[in-house]
Scaffold this active site. Structure first.
Site, PDB file in Angstrom:
ATOM      1  N   LYS A  49       0.846  -1.201   0.000  1.00 45.71           N
ATOM      2  CA  LYS A  49       0.000   0.000   0.000  1.00 45.71           C
ATOM      3  C   LYS A  49       0.881   1.251   0.000  1.00 45.71           C
ATOM      4  CE  LYS A  49      -0.321  -0.207   5.051  1.00 45.71           C
ATOM      5  NZ  LYS A  49      -1.168  -0.639   6.189  1.00 45.71           N
ATOM      6  N   ARG A 146     -11.359   0.228  13.918  1.00 46.55           N
ATOM      7  CA  ARG A 146     -11.023   1.048  12.743  1.00 46.55           C
ATOM      8  C   ARG A 146     -11.853   0.608  11.555  1.00 46.55           C
ATOM      9  NH1 ARG A 146      -4.998   1.338  10.148  1.00 46.55           N
ATOM     10  NH2 ARG A 146      -5.351  -0.901  10.012  1.00 46.55           N
ATOM     11  N   TYR A 268      14.948  30.081  10.273  1.00 42.63           N
ATOM     12  CA  TYR A 268      13.721  30.701  10.771  1.00 42.63           C
ATOM     13  C   TYR A 268      13.665  30.742  12.302  1.00 42.63           C
ATOM     14  CZ  TYR A 268      11.715  30.341   6.089  1.00 42.63           C
ATOM     15  OH  TYR A 268      11.462  30.466   4.757  1.00 42.63           O
ATOM     16  N   MET A 327      11.426  24.119   4.350  1.00 40.12           N
ATOM     17  CA  MET A 327      10.724  23.300   3.362  1.00 40.12           C
ATOM     18  C   MET A 327      11.685  22.581   2.418  1.00 40.12           C
ATOM     19  SD  MET A 327       7.864  24.385   0.537  1.00 40.12           S
ATOM     20  CE  MET A 327       6.746  25.104   1.728  1.00 40.12           C
TER      21      MET A 327
HETATM   22  C1  LIG Z   1      -0.495  -1.734   6.871  1.00 42.29           C
HETATM   23  C2  LIG Z   1      -1.157  -3.020   7.175  1.00 42.29           C
HETATM   24  C3  LIG Z   1      -0.421  -4.209   7.254  1.00 42.29           C
HETATM   25  C4  LIG Z   1       1.099  -4.229   7.245  1.00 42.29           C
HETATM   26  O1  LIG Z   1       1.575  -3.807   8.504  1.00 42.29           O
HETATM   27  P1  LIG Z   1       3.123  -3.722   8.843  1.00 42.29           P
HETATM   28  O2  LIG Z   1       3.162  -3.306  10.263  1.00 42.29           O
HETATM   29  O3  LIG Z   1       3.689  -2.705   7.936  1.00 42.29           O
HETATM   30  O4  LIG Z   1       3.703  -5.075   8.608  1.00 42.29           O
HETATM   31  C5  LIG Z   1      -1.112  -5.395   7.383  1.00 42.29           C
HETATM   32  N1  LIG Z   1      -2.474  -5.405   7.487  1.00 42.29           N
HETATM   33  C6  LIG Z   1      -3.206  -4.288   7.453  1.00 42.29           C
HETATM   34  C7  LIG Z   1      -4.680  -4.375   7.576  1.00 42.29           C
HETATM   35  C8  LIG Z   1      -2.582  -3.054   7.313  1.00 42.29           C
HETATM   36  O5  LIG Z   1      -3.320  -1.935   7.307  1.00 42.29           O
END
Ligand SMILES: *Cc1c(COP(=O)(O)O)cnc(C)c1O
Length: 389
Positions: A49, A146, A268, A327
């Site tokens: 992802k 969630r 800054y 930035m």
């Molecule tokens: C992001 C995610 C993972 C992977 O988690 P890691 O801690 O990066 O191994 C697995 N399952 C779900 C549902 C996730 O959202």
């Protein structure tokens, strides 16, 4: 990646780019194999992802697919479509499930939606009434609060004789809140709930463990594991007991080396004032490139290593950040290096092989995931392809 009309990745040779990211695909694949060994009898998926945690879903996905990974997890249908082009044999799960308007992308790219709520389930049943049989996965919320059907909804669904024949779940999954903390009581509680679900959906594969859960042992593995961060060379705080290889190395060019006098300030807010005549190296990397503002000196962060700011690596030296990260630029104090040791055009390492990502993340008060996914669009990327995969 989107084709935004700035930074022009791809327009400069890697050697000439002011910001460089090296992604070691051989290390990525080796890390996947490490997680596969730790997953024991379970099959090992790959979570790609968020553009493969910022490192590039096409290159990373292709390498993992070539290495034998066959179960991939993405967040959105478009991510899945991008992955499909490089992973023809894969089963690709879309973890935001199905939304009106995304069905066509799912079907055309043979993507499996992970049904994430009761509302989605209802919508999915209506879609199937038109389309016919199509696989899906079910996310069940065992405590995270969630995403997913509630445990009760899932148990009812498992025995609901009115579901259409076209409804064909191929995976039930859930996610741990405290997978990186072996002693946490939430793990045992979520495991007990998930066992009920897996039993109720007998014959359907089950998946509970991400990186942290894999290290919790065989009880947590079920049929399929879902490592993400470990593939990219970071543990996310989990004690894996085995080393991972560094995958990502980020480097920034020094734009200028300049002298500052004792009593002068920098950047800054003038938060840092020099107590001695100092030499500064100005690097082209700022919070717009994911180099966190929390690495500034004079912030309220209590650093675990006692340092007053973030540090980058250069030829065996750790260079401290002085003043605020901006930035586009960050200023490093190089007074302690021999004169001429660092010059405009040199590269410093922000994190990677010599500067552990976990240390930089801790120093910024954040986690490795955050640093990787914040890298931004200006890095020129070099993918190292190890012949061994
Ligand atoms: C992001 C995610 C993972 C992977 O988690 P890691 O801690 O990066 O191994 C697995 N399952 C779900 C549902 C996730 O959202």
């Amino acid at each position: 990646m989107s084709d935004l009309a700035y930074p022009l990745p791809g327009s400069l040779a890697f050697e000439d780019a002011p910001l460089r990211l090296t992604v070691d695909l051989g290390a990525l694949v080796e890390n996947w194999r490490v997680m596969a060994r730790l997953s024991g009898l379970a099959r090992t998926g790959a979570v790609v992802k968020t553009d493969a945690y910022g490192l590039g879903i096409e290159d990373c996905g292709e390498a993992l697919h070539e290495a034998g990974a066959r179960d991939f997890f993405v967040m959105t249908a478009p991510e899945g479509a991008t992955l499909r082009a490089v992973a023809p044999e894969a089963r690709i799960f879309v973890m935001t499930g199905v939304w009106p308007g995304t069905e066509q992308i799912l079907f055309e790219n043979d993507l499996v939606p992970v049904i994430a709520s009761y509302e989605q389930l209802t919508h999915w049943m209506a879609v199937l009434a038109d389309y016919g049989p199509y696989p899906c996965a079910l996310q069940v919320d065992t405590g995270f609060n969630r995403l997913g059907l509630t445990v009760e909804e899932a148990l009812e669904l498992a025995v609901d004789s009115s579901v259409p024949m076209a409804f064909s779940p191929v995976l039930v999954m859930s996610h741990l809140m405290c997978g990186d903390t072996p002693g946490a009581p939430e793990n045992a509680a979520q495991l007990a709930s998930f066992r009920q679900i897996a039993a109720a959906f007998e014959g359907v594969e089950a998946s509970l463990a991400a990186t942290g859960g894999i290290a919790l042992g065989a009880d947590y593995h079920f049929d399929l594991t879902r490592p993400g961060i470990a593939l990219y060379g970071a543990t996310g705080g989990t004690a894996l007991g085995v080393p991972l290889r560094t995958v990502a190395t980020a480097e920034a060019r020094i734009l200028q080396v300049r002298e500052a006098k004792a009593g002068e300030a920098v950047s800054y807010g003038a938060t840092h004032r020099f107590t001695r005549d100092s030499r500064l190296a100005i690097a082209f990397a700022g919070y717009g490139d994911g180099y966190p503002r929390g690495l500034s000196s004079g912030t309220i962060l209590q650093r675990q290593d006692g340092s007053p700011s973030g540090r980058a690596w250069f030829n065996g030296h750790l260079l401290p950040v002085v003043g605020r990260v901006t930035m586009d630029t960050t200023i490093f104090d190089v007074t302690d290096l021999p004169p001429g040791a660092i010059r405009a055009g040199d590269y410093i390492q922000l994190f990677g092989k010599e500067r552990p990502l976990a240390e930089v993340a801790a120093s910024a008060g954040t986690i490795e995931y955050d640093l990787l996914t914040a890298l931004g669009l200006r890095y020129e990327r070099l993918y190292l392809r190890d012949e061994s995969f």
